[in-house]
Design a protein around this motif. Structure first.
Motif, PDB file in Angstrom:
ATOM      1  N   ASN A   1     -22.594   1.345  26.080  1.00 50.93           N
ATOM      2  CA  ASN A   1     -21.198   0.973  26.361  1.00 50.93           C
ATOM      3  C   ASN A   1     -20.925  -0.491  26.003  1.00 50.93           C
ATOM      4  O   ASN A   1     -19.866  -0.842  25.468  1.00 50.93           O
ATOM      5  N   GLU A   2     -21.922  -1.319  26.313  1.00 51.78           N
ATOM      6  CA  GLU A   2     -21.758  -2.731  25.992  1.00 51.78           C
ATOM      7  C   GLU A   2     -21.754  -2.962  24.493  1.00 51.78           C
ATOM      8  O   GLU A   2     -21.039  -3.831  23.973  1.00 51.78           O
ATOM      9  N   ILE A   3     -22.579  -2.152  23.777  1.00 51.63           N
ATOM     10  CA  ILE A   3     -22.600  -2.268  22.316  1.00 51.63           C
ATOM     11  C   ILE A   3     -21.247  -1.844  21.737  1.00 51.63           C
ATOM     12  O   ILE A   3     -20.732  -2.461  20.787  1.00 51.63           O
ATOM     13  N   VAL A   4     -20.635  -0.784  22.352  1.00 49.87           N
ATOM     14  CA  VAL A   4     -19.304  -0.358  21.910  1.00 49.87           C
ATOM     15  C   VAL A   4     -18.294  -1.499  22.101  1.00 49.87           C
ATOM     16  O   VAL A   4     -17.431  -1.754  21.253  1.00 49.87           O
ATOM     17  N   ARG A   5     -18.452  -2.204  23.276  1.00 43.06           N
ATOM     18  CA  ARG A   5     -17.553  -3.346  23.532  1.00 43.06           C
ATOM     19  C   ARG A   5     -17.733  -4.414  22.467  1.00 43.06           C
ATOM     20  O   ARG A   5     -16.750  -5.001  21.963  1.00 43.06           O
ATOM     21  N   LEU A   6     -19.013  -4.651  22.115  1.00 44.21           N
ATOM     22  CA  LEU A   6     -19.278  -5.634  21.070  1.00 44.21           C
ATOM     23  C   LEU A   6     -18.679  -5.210  19.736  1.00 44.21           C
ATOM     24  O   LEU A   6     -18.158  -6.034  18.973  1.00 44.21           O
ATOM     25  N   GLU A   7     -18.717  -3.905  19.457  1.00 47.48           N
ATOM     26  CA  GLU A   7     -18.137  -3.402  18.207  1.00 47.48           C
ATOM     27  C   GLU A   7     -16.613  -3.606  18.191  1.00 47.48           C
ATOM     28  O   GLU A   7     -16.019  -3.925  17.143  1.00 47.48           O
TER      29      GLU A   7
ATOM     30  N   LYS B   1     -28.105  -0.004  18.178  1.00 48.84           N
ATOM     31  CA  LYS B   1     -27.417   1.203  18.653  1.00 48.84           C
ATOM     32  C   LYS B   1     -28.183   2.458  18.215  1.00 48.84           C
ATOM     33  O   LYS B   1     -28.343   3.419  18.979  1.00 48.84           O
ATOM     34  N   GLY B   2     -28.692   2.448  16.989  1.00 50.45           N
ATOM     35  CA  GLY B   2     -29.436   3.621  16.483  1.00 50.45           C
ATOM     36  C   GLY B   2     -30.719   3.863  17.245  1.00 50.45           C
ATOM     37  O   GLY B   2     -31.039   5.008  17.635  1.00 50.45           O
TER      38      GLY B   2
ATOM     39  N   ILE C   1     -29.729   3.216  29.333  1.00 52.09           N
ATOM     40  CA  ILE C   1     -29.379   3.254  27.905  1.00 52.09           C
ATOM     41  C   ILE C   1     -27.870   3.465  27.738  1.00 52.09           C
ATOM     42  O   ILE C   1     -27.220   2.870  26.858  1.00 52.09           O
ATOM     43  N   LYS C   2     -27.245   4.263  28.609  1.00 49.27           N
ATOM     44  CA  LYS C   2     -25.796   4.522  28.542  1.00 49.27           C
ATOM     45  C   LYS C   2     -25.010   3.222  28.742  1.00 49.27           C
ATOM     46  O   LYS C   2     -24.030   2.938  28.040  1.00 49.27           O
ATOM     47  N   ILE C   3     -25.492   2.446  29.758  1.00 50.83           N
ATOM     48  CA  ILE C   3     -24.821   1.164  30.011  1.00 50.83           C
ATOM     49  C   ILE C   3     -24.927   0.260  28.798  1.00 50.83           C
ATOM     50  O   ILE C   3     -23.960  -0.399  28.377  1.00 50.83           O
ATOM     51  N   MET C   4     -26.125   0.237  28.192  1.00 54.51           N
ATOM     52  CA  MET C   4     -26.348  -0.618  27.032  1.00 54.51           C
ATOM     53  C   MET C   4     -25.460  -0.184  25.861  1.00 54.51           C
ATOM     54  O   MET C   4     -24.892  -1.012  25.132  1.00 54.51           O
TER      55      MET C   4
END
Length: 755
Positions: free
Chosen positions: A585-591, A562-563, A580-583
């Motif tokens: 968002n997916e990282i937020v979902r993973l969090e 994410k960083g 990068i925005k899509i990625m």
């Protein structure tokens, strides 16, 4: 080989030998007369009248004796048969008197026609035969004269016959059929034969009766019938009324009447006298036995005069029980405690009415003023000059009372134990191939308002008082039979109303035989649910450990990725930024997923404050509205009444609402409406969220909330589990109601309470 084995020797007693001799003499005499072996016309007519008169007077005397015996014995027997026999022989005596005094040649004859004396002879013979016939027919009927009026009726009837028959004969002799024409006519002989036949039948009947009990009454009657038959047969062969054959016939008649008198005497005089002697002997023996009983009995026995209340006599056991010496004057008042004085009136009334007081339990007072429990039986002995003398048997039942009290206490404790038993305790036994309750009790029965004793005696297969369900009898048939065959049996069953019972059956044996089966039924539904919760807790523990591991291993790389993505995104072109925005968002979902894992893994720090639940719901709906619009889903909210603030963790409550709303939207693939209703009850605020999705099968609703159990293709099963955990932490409840192809309602109830 002895051919006489088992044959009893014929025993003939003295009286029977005498009877055989009489039979032989009678037959010989009749044969001599019949074959004219005795010259019958060689004596003077005066001699004939003399012998005829003497023999007839003897017959008359015997007949009157029979009448007097019966008449004097009647007041003691009240026998209708005895009265009829005695009155009939009175008639016979009177008719024989008329026969005697109407006989031809009598110096003061009352008739000059030979037919008169013949008709009186026949009527007397018929009277005697008729009473014999009555006696045979009614010998087993022990009937009694009902009252004086009936006795008077029989007496008047006898007097009427006694007057009527002579009147008819004396005044109508010319019109009556001839009985004599030189010798006897066929009519007279026919009547004699009928009378003889009656007596012959009587001999046969009496012989069978005599064989049964060897009663000399029957033997004497057989002798009488035999001689009366000879009398009748003899008069059928006379040439004239002055034949010596007539004298022989009268001898037979006297013999017959004599044995009737003897039988009558035996039945009414001798037997009662012998019976009286035996009774007196028995009374003497009983008196001796009673005296022994009075002297040696362990019970206190005394005789009391109820009028003066004085104790007249007492035994040694009385002294031992009460402590009073035998010579000490004593009154029953001295034995009666002050609070029992009223009992005397009851006892006195019962005894005055002639009734005994049996097993009367009370207490009495000793000489030293101590009290003892006693059982009294009081019987009236005699009443003299208005004074009632009674006997009292008194037994000390103090130990029995203690035992009864202890038994009642033990029974009460046992009954209370049975009543307080959480399940059901029962016993049954087998009767007529069916198992019957002999005992049943317990809280499972009583809490349903049923009375245990109503089931005692009922079939086990017909009544199951511990459940309201209609159970199949086959569930219990095999275990019941196994227990009755000596096995200890345990089994469980579900009554169909989500209640589970555990049953234990143990046979009670007497020797090698099972006499009863004792068993108990326990509701183990809570225990089963507790075990299920324990298994779920163990599952949650494992899930928590796995979740902690997953979250730790995933979070670190996610933070790094994410960083770097944010760093790259600051320098990237527009196309790259979009990727990068899509990625990101997916990282937020993973969090978010890892956060859910962490909630499962360890308790979260809660910050409870007074919050407006309507505002929290509105904030979550606003957050999810864009996603709802993309799936053609409308979000509606209805608030009923003024909703008070709730003491809750705002962020945890938001997480619960997001999980429920997301599940609702995912279930509505074709769009629709998600409605939210907020209402207030007595102790709870209710939040009802209803979708128009595909619905959940009813049998699967109970499994929702278990770890990793989900109905979604890509679901984890953790969202609803975490939501239930948060609601439980808020002391709330979650209810799920669903219908296939209609929708699902998730109802959250949160308590209204301060901190």
């Amino acid at each position: 080989m002895d051919n006489h084995v088992g044959v009893k020797p014929l025993h003939i007693d003295k009286s029977e030998r005498y009877s055989i001799a009489l039979i032989v003499v009678g037959i010989l005499l009749f044969v001599l007369v019949f074959f004219q072996g005795i010259e019958t016309n060689l004596y003077h007519i005066g001699d004939h009248l003399f012998f005829h008169t003497v023999l007839e007077l003897i017959s008359i005397a015997i007949s009157f004796s029979i009448f007097l015996y019966g008449w004097l014995a009647y007041p003691f027997t009240k026998s209708r048969l005895l009265l009829l026999v005695s009155l009939t022989f009175f008639v016979v005596a009177v008719l024989d008197m008329f026969h005697t005094f109407s006989y031809t040649g009598m110096p003061f004859s009352i008739a000059e026609n030979n037919q008169t004396t013949a008709w009186f002879w026949i009527m007397a013979r018929l009277a005697e035969a008729s009473v014999l016939l009555i006696g045979l027919v009614f010998t087993k009927v022990h009937s009694y004269v009902r009252n004086k009026m009936e006795k008077t009726m029989w007496v008047l009837l006898t007097i009427g016959v006694t007057l009527f028959v002579p009147y008819v004969i004396l005044n109508n002799i010319e019109s009556l059929p001839l009985l004599l024409s030189g010798g006897p006519t066929p009519l007279k002989n026919g009547i004699e034969y009928v009378i003889a036949a009656i007596h012959f039948v009587a001999i046969i009947v009496l012989w069978f009766k005599y064989k049964q009990n060897r009663n000399y009454f029957y033997l004497n009657l057989m002798r009488a019938c035999y001689f009366i038959i000879l009398c009748g047969m003899t008069v059928t062969v006379i040439a004239t009324v002055f034949d010596f054959t007539v004298i022989i016939a009268h001898v037979f008649k006297v013999g017959g009447y004599f044995f009737i008198l003897k039988a009558f005497y035996y039945a009414n005089i001798k037997v009662p006298l012998e019976s009286k002697k035996q009774t007196e002997k028995k009374l003497h023996d009983i008196e001796s036995e009673l005296e022994l009983l009075f002297t040696n009995s362990e019970d206190a026995i005394f005789v009391v005069n109820l009028h003066t209340k004085e104790i007249v006599r007492r035994n040694a056991a009385f002294k031992k029980m009460f402590g009073y010496m035998e010579e000490t004057p004593l009154n029953i008042e001295q034995l009666t405690p002050f609070n029992r004085k009223g009992e005397f009136e009851y006892v006195y009334q019962e005894l005055c009415a002639g009734r005994a007081v049996v097993d009367f339990k009370t207490c009495r007072q000793r000489k030293d003023l101590t009290l003892i429990n006693v059982s009294m039986t009081i019987s009236p002995m005699k009443v003299k000059d208005n004074e009632i003398i009674c006997s009292v048997i008194m037994r000390d039942i103090s130990e029995q009372k203690k035992a009864e009290f202890e038994l009642k206490r033990t029974r009460k404790e046992l009954q209370e134990t049975l009543e307080q038993y959480e399940g059901v305790i029962f016993k049954y036994k087998k009767e007529n191939d069916e198992f019957i309750y002999t005992l049943i009790d317990g809280k499972l029965i009583r809490k349903k308002g049923q009375v245990p004793k109503d089931f005692v005696g009922k079939a086990v297969t017909q009544f199951y008082p511990f459940t309201d369900s209609n159970l199949n009898a086959e569930i219990f048939e095999i275990p019941n039979n196994k227990a009755w065959n000596g096995e200890t049996v345990e089994f469980q069953f579900d009554d169909g109303d989500e209640t589970i019972f555990h049953v234990s059956l143990k046979p009670i044996q007497q020797g090698q035989e099972v006499i009863e089966v004792i068993g108990n039924v326990v509701d183990i539904t809570k225990l089963i649910k507790t075990e299920e919760l324990l298994r779920k807790s163990e599952k949650l523990s494992v899930v928590g450990e796995l979740a902690a591991g997953f979250a730790h291993e995933i979070r670190n790389p996610l933070t790094t990725v994410k960083g770097f993505l944010q760093l790259i995104g600051s320098e990237a072109d527009e196309t790259t930024k979009e990727y990068i925005k899509i990625m990101l968002n997916e990282i937020v979902r993973l969090e978010m997923i890892t956060n859910e894992f962490m909630v499962v893994a360890k308790p979260q720090v809660s910050r409870f404050e007074m919050e407006d639940v309507a505002s929290i719901i509105e904030h979550v709906i606003q957050f999810l509205r864009p996603q709802a619009l993309l799936h053609s889903i409308e979000m509606e909210t209805t608030v009923y009444g003024v909703i008070p603030p709730l003491y809750c963790d705002k962020h945890q409550l938001q997480q619960v609402l997001i999980n429920i709303y997301k599940n609702a939207m995912e279930a509505m693939s074709h769009g629709g409406t998600v409605s939210t209703e907020i209402s207030i009850g007595t102790n709870y605020v209710t939040i009802a969220i209803t979708d128009q999705g595909c619905g959940i099968p009813e049998e699967l609703i109970s499994k929702l909330g278990e770890p990793f159990y989900t109905l979604k293709e890509k679901g984890t099963g953790l969202g609803l589990m975490v939501s239930k955990k948060i609601i439980d932490a808020h002391q709330g409840m979650l209810h799920i109601k669903s219908e296939i192809n209609v929708g699902t309602t998730m109802k959250i109830q949160l308590p209204i309470a301060g901190e």
